[in-house]
Design a protein around this motif. Structure first.
Motif, PDB file in Angstrom:
ATOM      1  N   ARG A 139      10.024   9.129   2.825  1.00 50.36           N
ATOM      2  CA  ARG A 139       8.821   9.796   3.330  1.00 50.36           C
ATOM      3  C   ARG A 139       7.983   8.921   4.252  1.00 50.36           C
ATOM      4  NH1 ARG A 139       5.708  13.850   0.242  1.00 50.36           N
ATOM      5  NH2 ARG A 139       4.429  12.174  -0.611  1.00 50.36           N
ATOM      6  N   PHE A 140       8.218   7.607   4.238  1.00 53.77           N
ATOM      7  CA  PHE A 140       7.456   6.726   5.110  1.00 53.77           C
ATOM      8  C   PHE A 140       8.311   6.212   6.263  1.00 53.77           C
ATOM      9  CE2 PHE A 140       5.314   7.079   1.179  1.00 53.77           C
ATOM     10  CZ  PHE A 140       3.997   7.253   1.559  1.00 53.77           C
ATOM     11  N   GLY A 187       2.483  -0.430   4.285  1.00 56.66           N
ATOM     12  CA  GLY A 187       3.411   0.610   3.861  1.00 56.66           C
ATOM     13  C   GLY A 187       3.194   1.944   4.548  1.00 56.66           C
ATOM     14  N   ASP A 188       1.968   2.175   5.050  1.00 55.82           N
ATOM     15  CA  ASP A 188       1.716   3.430   5.747  1.00 55.82           C
ATOM     16  C   ASP A 188       2.006   3.308   7.234  1.00 55.82           C
ATOM     17  OD1 ASP A 188      -0.377   1.862   6.581  1.00 55.82           O
ATOM     18  OD2 ASP A 188      -1.864   2.841   5.331  1.00 55.82           O
ATOM     19  N   ASN A 248      -1.311   8.391  -4.906  1.00 51.68           N
ATOM     20  CA  ASN A 248      -2.333   9.356  -4.503  1.00 51.68           C
ATOM     21  C   ASN A 248      -1.719  10.726  -4.261  1.00 51.68           C
ATOM     22  OD1 ASN A 248      -4.937   8.125  -4.524  1.00 51.68           O
ATOM     23  ND2 ASN A 248      -4.285   6.819  -2.835  1.00 51.68           N
ATOM     24  N   ALA A 249      -0.541  10.727  -3.624  1.00 49.81           N
ATOM     25  CA  ALA A 249       0.117  12.010  -3.348  1.00 49.81           C
ATOM     26  C   ALA A 249       0.462  12.714  -4.660  1.00 49.81           C
ATOM     27  CB  ALA A 249       1.373  11.796  -2.509  1.00 49.81           C
ATOM     28  N   VAL A 291      -7.412   4.810  -6.308  1.00 52.58           N
ATOM     29  CA  VAL A 291      -6.076   4.238  -6.160  1.00 52.58           C
ATOM     30  C   VAL A 291      -6.027   3.669  -4.748  1.00 52.58           C
ATOM     31  CG1 VAL A 291      -3.605   4.701  -6.156  1.00 52.58           C
ATOM     32  CG2 VAL A 291      -5.098   5.905  -7.754  1.00 52.58           C
ATOM     33  N   ARG A 301      11.001   4.580   6.125  1.00 49.24           N
ATOM     34  CA  ARG A 301      11.692   3.312   5.885  1.00 49.24           C
ATOM     35  C   ARG A 301      13.196   3.491   6.079  1.00 49.24           C
ATOM     36  NH1 ARG A 301       9.217  -0.702   2.603  1.00 49.24           N
ATOM     37  NH2 ARG A 301       7.014  -0.241   2.353  1.00 49.24           N
ATOM     38  N   GLU A 352      -6.122  -0.319  -2.316  1.00 50.87           N
ATOM     39  CA  GLU A 352      -5.809  -1.741  -2.349  1.00 50.87           C
ATOM     40  C   GLU A 352      -7.067  -2.575  -2.620  1.00 50.87           C
ATOM     41  OE1 GLU A 352      -2.746  -2.912   0.708  1.00 50.87           O
ATOM     42  OE2 GLU A 352      -3.627  -1.159   1.636  1.00 50.87           O
ATOM     43  N   GLN A 389      -4.217  -9.165  -1.074  1.00 45.09           N
ATOM     44  CA  GLN A 389      -2.872  -8.618  -0.908  1.00 45.09           C
ATOM     45  C   GLN A 389      -1.933  -9.615  -0.221  1.00 45.09           C
ATOM     46  OE1 GLN A 389      -2.543  -6.088  -2.857  1.00 45.09           O
ATOM     47  NE2 GLN A 389      -2.252  -4.342  -1.533  1.00 45.09           N
ATOM     48  N   GLU A 434       0.700   2.964  -3.456  1.00 44.75           N
ATOM     49  CA  GLU A 434      -0.610   3.589  -3.634  1.00 44.75           C
ATOM     50  C   GLU A 434      -0.619   4.953  -2.949  1.00 44.75           C
ATOM     51  OE1 GLU A 434       0.062   0.607  -2.960  1.00 44.75           O
ATOM     52  OE2 GLU A 434      -1.230  -0.789  -4.024  1.00 44.75           O
ATOM     53  N   ALA A 435      -0.019   5.017  -1.761  1.00 46.27           N
ATOM     54  CA  ALA A 435       0.010   6.290  -1.031  1.00 46.27           C
ATOM     55  C   ALA A 435       0.741   7.346  -1.848  1.00 46.27           C
ATOM     56  CB  ALA A 435       0.678   6.092   0.334  1.00 46.27           C
ATOM     57  N   GLU A 436       1.847   6.970  -2.467  1.00 45.70           N
ATOM     58  CA  GLU A 436       2.596   7.953  -3.257  1.00 45.70           C
ATOM     59  C   GLU A 436       1.902   8.266  -4.583  1.00 45.70           C
ATOM     60  OE1 GLU A 436       4.062   9.601  -1.387  1.00 45.70           O
ATOM     61  OE2 GLU A 436       6.228   9.344  -1.358  1.00 45.70           O
ATOM     62  N   GLY A 465       0.807  -1.222   0.000  1.00 44.75           N
ATOM     63  CA  GLY A 465       0.000   0.000   0.000  1.00 44.75           C
ATOM     64  C   GLY A 465       0.837   1.268   0.000  1.00 44.75           C
ATOM     65  N   GLY A 466       2.149   1.132   0.097  1.00 41.80           N
ATOM     66  CA  GLY A 466       3.015   2.308   0.114  1.00 41.80           C
ATOM     67  C   GLY A 466       3.031   3.020  -1.234  1.00 41.80           C
ATOM     68  N   ARG A 476      -0.418  16.891   5.123  1.00 43.81           N
ATOM     69  CA  ARG A 476       0.067  15.538   5.382  1.00 43.81           C
ATOM     70  C   ARG A 476       1.508  15.430   4.881  1.00 43.81           C
ATOM     71  NH1 ARG A 476       0.126  11.512   1.478  1.00 43.81           N
ATOM     72  NH2 ARG A 476       0.302   9.375   2.206  1.00 43.81           N
TER      73      ARG A 476
END
Ligand code: SF4
Lengths: 267, 506
Positions: free
Chosen positions: B291-292, B211-212, A145-146, B161, B294, B163, B186, A141-143, A138-139, B277
């Motif tokens: 940005r996450f 991922g979030d 969307n961003a 967009v 990681r 899952e 998934q 997807e987050a980007e 899902g990471g 955000r």
């Protein structure tokens, strides 16, 4: 209502200057790796030993190479290298048209080639994409969307994510293509009218990423839909929105060459 | 908690032999009693044992006791299902059957969870032929009968967009009688890939559970491994980890409010929150380049440090961004057009939330005042004295308010922590994990309680790695929240829970 307007005014203009100006990436951002194989000490494989995804394909003076399609840009290899033979630059331009082009050997950037004339005429000014998550975290997807938000505003280039494959000019796929999504992915592709593009976003979709070799996944989008080649690979874990936008614009022939304004701000 | 449990603190490894292996009747009796008394089930998992048997272990916790209770039983066949009595266990029971063939006899809705192949070959509880041909979302679905009842099927591929997941609505006109959510699309075998570790891949893999929530899962993992190795991260590392965890919460909660605003069509807050955000994500990137978050948290500490100047600049940036969030949130919660759409929509009553075992903001919006940062704190949360944010209404508005209130706490915490980073190193060396140990590690991620359970073999390798993302507890909340609602309220309700498909599907 006045309160709403006041709050809105206080925010001002939010969209980044890129590609006309600098992309303002953070100082520690890890983009394209620059390799200096001649610095490698004989027999040293410290980088390959720490790499989580086997992205260090070869080590030593003759063979040091990093597969940007498998790399998660963690920077462990740079940290482990005693000779600074691997240094991550802040160059965000990572997307490529062919799988082999993702393999980095030296320190010169390669840039994604544009589509041929006909496809460019068809999609150059308006590209509608449908996204499919096929496994993954899902990471990406987050980007993605961003990339559509007021900051990056993909829409200003005529590129948009749409709700149905029937309305799309192509699919953007994330994830390693898990067994449970393989069928849905194929059916979504079949529902997309030709001519159509196939874009792999993120390390998982390119190579399986951290899930490579999983018994319940494929190793990415190559070959996942029978006989359908990938048109653009966008590396990263997840790719920065600017990397994605740069890749799509190059694919459409709307960003070319090495003009300084297409680069991130100086480190 | 009854005396027959082994207790351990979160992140404290105990000898495998210390966990009592009870008779099936005792195990289930204790589990049912403690859950009825208000404890929660953190995790429940199986491990293959000789002769087709399965060692089943449960980890439970309460709010007023900073320990975790552990108990096991050796299952040689079906176990009577507790799901009727304690609905919070229903998905764990299905998972146990899917992964290791322990059938919960009498389970009210016995289906696979992820449509994954078993961890050990054996007779399939549903009589399917193995290997499975990659089919998730197969019938039956819970159906309502009646002349005017119709069914709506959505997914796995959705309009945004987002899952994949499959939603089956049983509707009467516009109103939803029942919603069943079928996941597993998934699934990528996270637990299988983690077994046998630690390896060079392990940290990157736990960062990809959801991922979030890369920081939350990496932290749960790091603290588990530190417990197994018998070391603790130095104070400066602990502070930077908490900064990152709260930045992750800020980014998600602010983004979540923006998502709700977008679904309502309240554009000012939708676009402002989208941009704000990014401020918090970019703060994470200033810290570690991603940005996450990681690549930041590793067993032993963190990989990146901040200079005094960088920390002060980041703190000022957070203050500025938060002031803007407050402004746009105020406008949002005051607007009549917003209140009309969020008040009284998607209600989960407190009693039901408790029975279902909801966690995180979804639970706290329905009156469950549980937050692992308060109930099972580790440094620096032990000194932070957090009072969990709670609402009683259990509706979309309550979940939104919880997220605003928690983000406010996080913003203040991050700014203060950055201005008072303790001196010293940011990492210590971590020896290999000790063998034959079991550790439970709890971290309050932005969605709620993240639980990692690791059992090491005699060689110190991970013999079993169990991951419970808070979404695993909470998807049922969304399903019941939809009962009696208009089907058109689904996107809003879904967004208000904001659950992870990847975290559930592993
Ligand atoms: S930065 Fe890429 S190549 Fe280097 S260790 Fe990380 S994943 Fe491997």
């Amino acid at each position: 209502m006045i309160g709403i307007l006041r709050a809105r005014l206080r925010l001002g203009h939010q969209t980044i200057a890129f590609p006309g100006g600098a992309a303002r990436l953070p100082a520690r951002f890890r983009g394209r790796p620059a390799l200096a194989p001649d610095r490698c000490a004989a027999g040293c494989a410290a980088c390959a030993d720490v790499c989580p995804t086997g992205a260090v394909l070869g080590t030593g003076a003759g063979g040091l190479a990093i597969d940007a399609g498998a790399c998660v840009f963690c920077g462990r290899c740079q940290e482990a290298c005693p000779a600074r033979a691997i240094v991550f630059t802040r160059d965000h331009r990572l997307a490529m048209r062919a799988r082999e082009e993702l393999v980095v050997r030296g320190d010169a950037p390669t840039l994604a080639r544009a589509l041929d004339g006909r496809m460019r005429r068809l999609f150059g000014r308006s590209l509608k994409l449908r996204q499919v998550s096929a496994g993954g975290c899902g990471g990406c997807e987050a980007e993605l969307n961003a990339a559509g938000n007021v900051q990056f505003d993909l829409g200003r280039f005529g590129i948009q994510f749409v709700a149905s494959p029937r309305h799309a000019d192509g699919l953007v796929v994330t994830g390693p293509v898990g067994a449970n999504m393989r069928d849905a992915l194929r059916r979504t592709w079949e529902a997309t009218p030709a001519p159509r593009l196939l874009v792999a976003v993120g390390a998982c979709a390119i190579s399986g990423g951290v899930f490579a070799g999983s018994p319940v996944c494929g190793d990415g989008l190559d070959g996942a839909i029978d006989g359908v080649p990938v048109d653009l690979y966008v590396p990263g874990c997840p790719p920065h929105p600017v990397t994605l936008i740069d890749g799509l614009l190059r694919l459409l022939g709307r960003l070319e060459g090495d003009r300084p304004e297409s680069l991130a701000g100086a480190p | 908690m009854p005396g027959r449990l082994q207790r351990a603190r979160s992140g404290e490894a105990v000898a495998e032999a210390a966990v009592p292996v009870l008779s099936a009747a005792d195990y289930q009796g204790i589990l049912a009693d403690t859950l009825a008394a208000g404890h929660r089930l953190l995790a429940c998992w199986g491990e293959p044992r000789p002769e087709g048997r399965v060692l089943v272990t449960a980890a439970i916790a309460g709010d007023r006791d900073p320990t975790v209770g552990l108990l096991s039983t050796l299952a040689g066949g079906p176990l009577p299902s507790l799901a009727g009595e304690c609905p919070a266990v229903h998905l764990f029971e299905r998972e146990l059957a899917e992964q290791l063939g322990v059938v919960p006899a009498g389970h009210p809705w016995f289906k696979p969870v992820r449509f994954e192949p078993p961890l050990r070959p054996g007779p399939d509880p549903w009589g399917r032929t193995l290997p499975l041909a990659g089919v998730a979302g197969v019938p039956p679905f819970f159906a309502v009968e009646g002349e005017e009842v119709h069914e709506v099927a959505v997914g796995p591929v959705h309009a945004g967009v987002i899952e994949p997941g499959h939603f089956r609505f049983q509707c009467h006109g516009e109103s939803v009688l029942h919603l069943e959510i079928s996941l597993g699309y998934q699934h990528r075998g996270v637990e299988r890939l983690l077994a046998g570790g630690p390896t060079a891949r392990t940290v990157a893999l736990v960062e990809s559970i959801a991922g979030d929530t890369a920081v939350g899962h990496a932290l749960a993992h790091a603290r588990a491994v530190e417990g197994l190795a018998g070391v603790e991260a130095p104070p400066r590392a602990a502070a930077l980890r908490a900064v990152a965890l709260e930045l992750e919460r800020l980014a998600s909660h602010v983004g979540g409010l923006g998502g709700l605003a977008a679904d309502i069509g309240f554009q000012p807050t939708a676009s402002a929150c989208g941009a704000l955000r990014a401020e918090f994500l970019n703060a994470l990137a200033e810290l570690c380049g991603n940005r996450f978050g990681r690549g930041l948290v590793i067993p032993g500490g963190v990989r990146f440090d901040l200079s005094a100047g960088e920390a002060a600049a980041l703190a000022a940036r957070i203050d500025r961004a938060w002031a803007q969030v407050e402004g746009t949130a105020r406008v949002f919660f005051r607007a009549a057009s917003v209140r009309n759409r969020i008040d009284g929509i998607g209600v989960v009553a407190p009693r039901l939330a408790r029975r279902l075992g909801l966690v995180g903001p979804s639970g706290r919006a329905s009156g469950i005042a549980t937050d692992a940062r308060a109930s099972h704190p580790f440094p620096p949360y032990d000194a932070a004295r957090l009072t969990p944010a709670v609402q009683e209404a259990g509706d979309v508005a309550a979940r939104a308010r919880i997220r605003r209130d928690e983000a406010a706490w996080s913003a203040a915490f991050v700014a203060a922590a950055l201005r008072a980073l303790p001196p010293g190193p940011v990492a210590v060396a971590v020896p290999p994990p000790r063998g034959d140990r079991l550790v439970i590690s709890l971290v309050e991620g932005w969605r709620g309680e993240i639980c990692h359970a690791i059992r090491t073999g005699a060689d110190g390798r991970f013999a079993r790695y169990k991951v419970v993302d808070p979404s695993f507890h909470d998807w049922m909340g969304l399903q019941v929240a939809l009962r009696g609602q208009q089907i058109s309220d689904f996107p809003l309700c879904n967004k208000s829970f904001d659950l992870s498909y990847a975290g559930h599907d592993l």
